[in-house]
Design an enzyme around this catalytic site. Sequence first.
Site, mmCIF file in Angstrom:
data_model
loop_
_atom_site.group_PDB
_atom_site.id
_atom_site.type_symbol
_atom_site.label_atom_id
_atom_site.label_comp_id
_atom_site.label_asym_id
_atom_site.label_seq_id
_atom_site.Cartn_x
_atom_site.Cartn_y
_atom_site.Cartn_z
ATOM 1 N N ARG A 1 -7.049 -8.137 -8.784
ATOM 2 C CA ARG A 1 -7.718 -9.436 -8.961
ATOM 3 C C ARG A 1 -9.189 -9.173 -9.176
ATOM 4 N NH1 ARG A 1 -10.370 -9.343 -3.900
ATOM 5 N NH2 ARG A 1 -9.113 -8.336 -2.299
ATOM 6 N N GLU B 1 -2.376 7.102 8.127
ATOM 7 C CA GLU B 1 -3.271 7.926 7.321
ATOM 8 C C GLU B 1 -4.195 8.707 8.220
ATOM 9 O OE1 GLU B 1 -4.208 5.204 3.401
ATOM 10 O OE2 GLU B 1 -5.856 5.656 4.741
ATOM 11 N N LYS C 1 0.845 -1.199 0.000
ATOM 12 C CA LYS C 1 0.000 0.000 0.000
ATOM 13 C C LYS C 1 0.884 1.254 0.000
ATOM 14 C CE LYS C 1 -3.710 -2.081 2.802
ATOM 15 N NZ LYS C 1 -4.855 -2.457 1.975
ATOM 16 N N HIS D 1 -14.038 -3.157 9.044
ATOM 17 C CA HIS D 1 -13.382 -2.817 7.786
ATOM 18 C C HIS D 1 -13.551 -3.879 6.713
ATOM 19 C CE1 HIS D 1 -11.739 0.485 9.951
ATOM 20 N NE2 HIS D 1 -10.983 -0.272 10.725
#
Length: 681
Positions: A292, A200, A116, A235
Amino acid sequence: MFTKILIANRGEIACRVAATARRMGIRTVAVYSEADAGAKHVAVCDEAVLIGPAPAKESYLRGDKIIEVALATGAQAIHPGYGFLSENAEFAEACEKAGLVFIGPPGSSMRAMGSKSAAKQLMEAARVPLVPGYHGENQDPEFLRDQADRIGYPVLLKASAGGGGKGMRVVERSEDFVAALASCKREAISSFGDDKVLVEKYLIRPRHIEIQVFADKLGNCVYLHERDCSVQRRHQKVLEEAPAPGMTQHRRADMGEAAVAAARAVGYVGAGTVEFIANQDGSFYFMEMNTRLQVEHPVTEMITGTDLVEWQLRVAAGQPLPKKQHELAIHGHAIEARIYAENPEKGFLPSIGTLRHMDTPTAVSFELGGTGGVEPAAVRIDSGVREGDAISPFYDPMIAKLIVWGADRTQALARLSQALSEFQIVGLATNIAFLKRLVEGEAFATADLDTGLIERHHASLFPASKAAPAGALALAAVALIEAEKQQSSGASRAAADPWGQAQGWRLNGDYRRLLSFSDEHAAGLEGGAYKVGVTYHPQGWELDIEGGKQPLTLLARAGAAYSIRLGEQSMHGNVRRDGELFHVFTNGEHHTLSYNDPMAHAGETEAAGGRLTAPMPGKVVAVMVEAGQEVKKGTPLVIMEAMKMEHTIAAPGDGLVEEVLYAVGDQVADGAPLLAFKAAA
Ligand code: ADP
Ligand code: ADP
Ligand code: MG
């Protein structure tokens, strides 16, 4: 086009890929673990090869073996599904090296997006908007905390290599940062083998909106519009829909183009998803790219009239994308609900067990539009399990995906709610009743969406248990008596048979039985149970519940389906028995009533106290205490990991840890005692 492919996956997605391959006249090879010898995906493929024991590491993650099988069976390509090896660059490259086509992007694209942190650096360069944060190399705790202080709380810590909603921690205050970082890194190393994290800004009331992209090997790349996956727990997605409510044409084009730019930046090929996190005002930031096919791809198929697996196969075979951007219109609205074997009331803890019974809604058959653009099915069910199959601790606890299509959102919602009430599952806990409350609740119905929806509406989504209605108790009582009737024989049969020969079976008047059923609500009643009196009169039956007496008649029975009349009311329901449990499905509701058989429990005592047991099978990832340690109520004692989640076992009260029975890394069986604990006097 290929004539034979190998499907390197299991469950729902393996079955789904097999369905398209079959339609295209392509033969399929399944691989399976020892736990899956009788699994549906093995049955639906043309060939199947055993590749190893149940743990994924020894079977579905054995890329070398899978390639061997593909070569030995003459498959030309490998479809990885999602999860397992689907985002593994080394595997993709090993396939190509062996002369097999990997149905997915090149290893280099996966590598670019696999981290990420690195992906964010790339996106920054491609001018795709990013959430404010730090995604660099420096992993020093003090440094990262300074970054968090600078970004401003709350912040979100994310495992750079993470996925599946794992390896994330929200940190509210600077004081909590270091502890949260340690916990996040622990989960990251155990789940992804890499403890690198990024920081973040944690957005408030954001929506998760993602764009389906598709690229071919000839340089074409399109977006197939968006999916809104805001409804999440921990999440992880629970409901997904397309199009996103409130999306404007203009914003859709902006996001679509940003997603295509992201895909182009990494030389993408095949199906991919660019995930954005969006503010309520519509501004959006790149979150990650999933390289994917996505679990929720069917909603996109429904609104675009495409078969994305067919697209994957065509692209992998070197053909151009079947459609151009301007040919990809949105038609209607689709919603997917993930049906999981889990217990929403217990923090969505997965439920392990056997699907003793499974009735699914009447699916309008799995017929995709293909490239022809046929009207999509109203109800589609993608499932990898069948009645009698086990949901094991080894794999994802998903039972099925329920996908509905409607001309608009209102119609899709109505179909979803109806279809959910037609699911009948016995043998393990499921989230079906929860999903029904969720889709019928005001927030989802009015599309007041954000990722905190479930938590914010906790009170209405988790209502206090309600008393079982008289109808459900009557159905259970009738099913019980019917079962007894079948079991008994000869003389005793007549005595137990109140239906057939009610008249005159007992000469001298009435005979009354008192049945006792319990559920969560009944625990609060006097005696902890529903008392259901059944009186056999010469002229018929009578049921009394809490003093109210009503005549009861069995109108008809076909297997588990009963029609009864209670008082003036006729009702229908299915009653499935699982040992002492009576599962009553009536009126769109599922009532689980435990029959308190007066004969069954004589002489049993309560389970041994003082031992804290594993809530599910799993691995011990941390032991926080030592033998001899005094602890306060709520102190974390042991952390277990199972099915992609960490579970903390905490002290039930103040007391003393007498003995710790497992060490870090140990595999623990469901219900096994973890430590001996003595409560303070
Ligand atoms: P989506 O495709 O909706 O983004 P997820 O991110 O939840 O879905 O993951 C898709 C599937 O991939 C899951 O059902 C799971 O089987 C598998 N998966 C994803 N991440 C992991 C992980 N960290 N460990 C094991 N399986 C994973
Ligand atoms: P994963 O790889 O596990 O899918 P993602 O980065 O896609 O991880 O994030 C998963 C979910 O976490 C998102 O769908 C969203 O609900 C939440 N999330 C991620 N980043 C943020 C953020 N910066 N602020 C608020 N929520 C976030
Ligand atoms: Mg994600």
